[in-house]
Design a protein around this motif. Sequence first.
Motif, PDB file in Angstrom:
ATOM      1  N   UNK A 183       0.820  -1.203   0.000  1.00 34.77           N
ATOM      2  CA  UNK A 183       0.000   0.000   0.000  1.00 34.77           C
ATOM      3  C   UNK A 183       0.857   1.258   0.000  1.00 34.77           C
ATOM      4  N   UNK A 184       0.271   2.352  -0.500  1.00 38.22           N
ATOM      5  CA  UNK A 184       0.907   3.659  -0.399  1.00 38.22           C
ATOM      6  C   UNK A 184       0.513   4.383   0.875  1.00 38.22           C
ATOM      7  N   UNK A 185      -0.457   3.851   1.572  1.00 34.01           N
ATOM      8  CA  UNK A 185      -0.771   4.394   2.881  1.00 34.01           C
ATOM      9  C   UNK A 185       0.407   4.168   3.823  1.00 34.01           C
ATOM     10  N   UNK A 186       0.557   5.062   4.797  1.00 38.93           N
ATOM     11  CA  UNK A 186       1.647   4.927   5.771  1.00 38.93           C
ATOM     12  C   UNK A 186       1.124   4.205   7.004  1.00 38.93           C
ATOM     13  N   UNK A 187       1.715   3.076   7.318  1.00 37.98           N
ATOM     14  CA  UNK A 187       1.298   2.269   8.456  1.00 37.98           C
ATOM     15  C   UNK A 187       2.427   2.287   9.474  1.00 37.98           C
ATOM     16  N   UNK A 188       2.192   2.890  10.613  1.00 42.72           N
ATOM     17  CA  UNK A 188       3.264   3.126  11.569  1.00 42.72           C
ATOM     18  C   UNK A 188       2.933   2.552  12.942  1.00 42.72           C
ATOM     19  N   UNK A 189       3.915   1.887  13.532  1.00 40.58           N
ATOM     20  CA  UNK A 189       3.828   1.495  14.925  1.00 40.58           C
ATOM     21  C   UNK A 189       4.461   2.588  15.775  1.00 40.58           C
ATOM     22  N   UNK A 190       4.179   2.573  17.058  1.00 38.85           N
ATOM     23  CA  UNK A 190       4.709   3.608  17.936  1.00 38.85           C
ATOM     24  C   UNK A 190       5.228   2.985  19.216  1.00 38.85           C
ATOM     25  N   UNK A 191       6.477   3.254  19.516  1.00 39.34           N
ATOM     26  CA  UNK A 191       7.058   2.910  20.821  1.00 39.34           C
ATOM     27  C   UNK A 191       7.458   4.234  21.462  1.00 39.34           C
ATOM     28  N   UNK A 192       6.574   4.783  22.259  1.00 39.41           N
ATOM     29  CA  UNK A 192       6.795   6.120  22.816  1.00 39.41           C
ATOM     30  C   UNK A 192       7.964   6.136  23.782  1.00 39.41           C
ATOM     31  N   UNK A 193       8.656   7.264  23.822  1.00 38.46           N
ATOM     32  CA  UNK A 193       9.778   7.466  24.736  1.00 38.46           C
ATOM     33  C   UNK A 193       9.522   8.717  25.561  1.00 38.46           C
ATOM     34  N   UNK A 194       9.436   8.535  26.883  1.00 38.67           N
ATOM     35  CA  UNK A 194       9.176   9.676  27.752  1.00 38.67           C
ATOM     36  C   UNK A 194      10.433  10.519  27.928  1.00 38.67           C
ATOM     37  N   UNK A 195      10.209  11.795  28.164  1.00 41.04           N
ATOM     38  CA  UNK A 195      11.330  12.693  28.396  1.00 41.04           C
ATOM     39  C   UNK A 195      10.851  14.074  28.793  1.00 41.04           C
ATOM     40  N   UNK A 196      11.756  14.878  29.307  1.00 39.94           N
ATOM     41  CA  UNK A 196      11.402  16.188  29.837  1.00 39.94           C
ATOM     42  C   UNK A 196      10.866  17.130  28.769  1.00 39.94           C
ATOM     43  N   UNK A 197      11.394  17.064  27.537  1.00 40.63           N
ATOM     44  CA  UNK A 197      10.968  18.005  26.507  1.00 40.63           C
ATOM     45  C   UNK A 197       9.486  17.828  26.173  1.00 40.63           C
ATOM     46  N   UNK A 198       9.053  16.590  25.964  1.00 40.28           N
ATOM     47  CA  UNK A 198       7.646  16.369  25.644  1.00 40.28           C
ATOM     48  C   UNK A 198       6.757  16.622  26.856  1.00 40.28           C
ATOM     49  N   UNK A 199       7.247  16.316  28.047  1.00 40.80           N
ATOM     50  CA  UNK A 199       6.475  16.646  29.250  1.00 40.80           C
ATOM     51  C   UNK A 199       6.272  18.159  29.355  1.00 40.80           C
ATOM     52  N   UNK A 200       7.297  18.911  29.037  1.00 40.58           N
ATOM     53  CA  UNK A 200       7.169  20.366  29.077  1.00 40.58           C
ATOM     54  C   UNK A 200       6.198  20.863  28.018  1.00 40.58           C
TER      55      UNK A 200
END
Length: 326
Positions: free
Chosen positions: A265-282
């Motif tokens: 497919x040309x659709x984008x199929x993405x998995x996610x393994x989130x990574x916590x950190x201060x920048x995104x918390x802010x």
Amino acid sequence: MKAIVQDVYGPAGVLRLEETDPPRVGDDEVLVRVRAAGVDPGVWVLMTGRPPAVRLMGFGLRRPKERVRGRDLAGTVEAVGSRVTRFRPGDEVHGTCDHGSFAEYAAAPERLLARKPAGLSFEEAAAVPVSGTTALQAVRDAGQVRPGQRVMVIGAGGGIGTFAVQIAKALGARVVAVCGPGKADLVRSLGADEVLDYTRDEVDRDGPRHDVIIDVAGTRPISLLRRALTPRGTLVIAGGGHDGPGLLGGYSRALLRRPLAQLATRQRLRGLAAKEGADDLSELGRLIESGAVRPVIGRAFPLAEAAAAIEHLAQGHPTGKIVLTV
């Protein structure tokens, strides 16, 4: 200190409240007096040791490597290591820790902490780190949501989903929230433009109209989700499916089936393994203080009832985030 500990893998009955020594603080760590701790599916995974692959990832083959459960936390700084520069005793913080937050004290790396957003209770602040960061990275990074796009959030009434709905709206998207009928009013109050009741309609009801789908529930076949996407749309598998047969359990959907489906497919199929950190918390803190995002607490349990909190989570479809008060 009091802490929720376990010595063997198993159901919630393996957890017990025990007196144990407070954690030692490394040079780059912060000792936090925990006021509240979040409960998320990752806690269930590390409690049960399922799927089996998690035991091969350094969490302990025969028994849990870390005895104290929990990762999300909010509280006050009690002490800091010699290399810590951003915090001092008395500061109110939230974030994640590596060695267990279901306790009166927890040691957390400085890089995983941020100041508690103004106006939030400790319970609300403890709901943010894991679920909020996962939602932010799913919507902003993996989904690359832009103004005017049509975004579907599956599992919109849960811990990650409630954040994802609000973040997508903050980025200017039109949001279709998929949830049960009991959560419809909630997701509308969070900004959802449309609500799809999964007990009455399937996600492909309207055809290939969605530019981005954030799938938190993790139960539907990828082929079905693709039918709801535009020809160049993006599917982000952001959670769910942790239980199931085989070495990978439900994660095989994101780790094996998704890459295979991507080949066709040309659709984008993405998995996610989130990574916590201060920048995104802010970043989440700025969204919260602006009024664009608010944590949703479904239920709060006292620390001694951690087993009941995890059982409530395991029953499925909790509203918002579950937290422990310490």
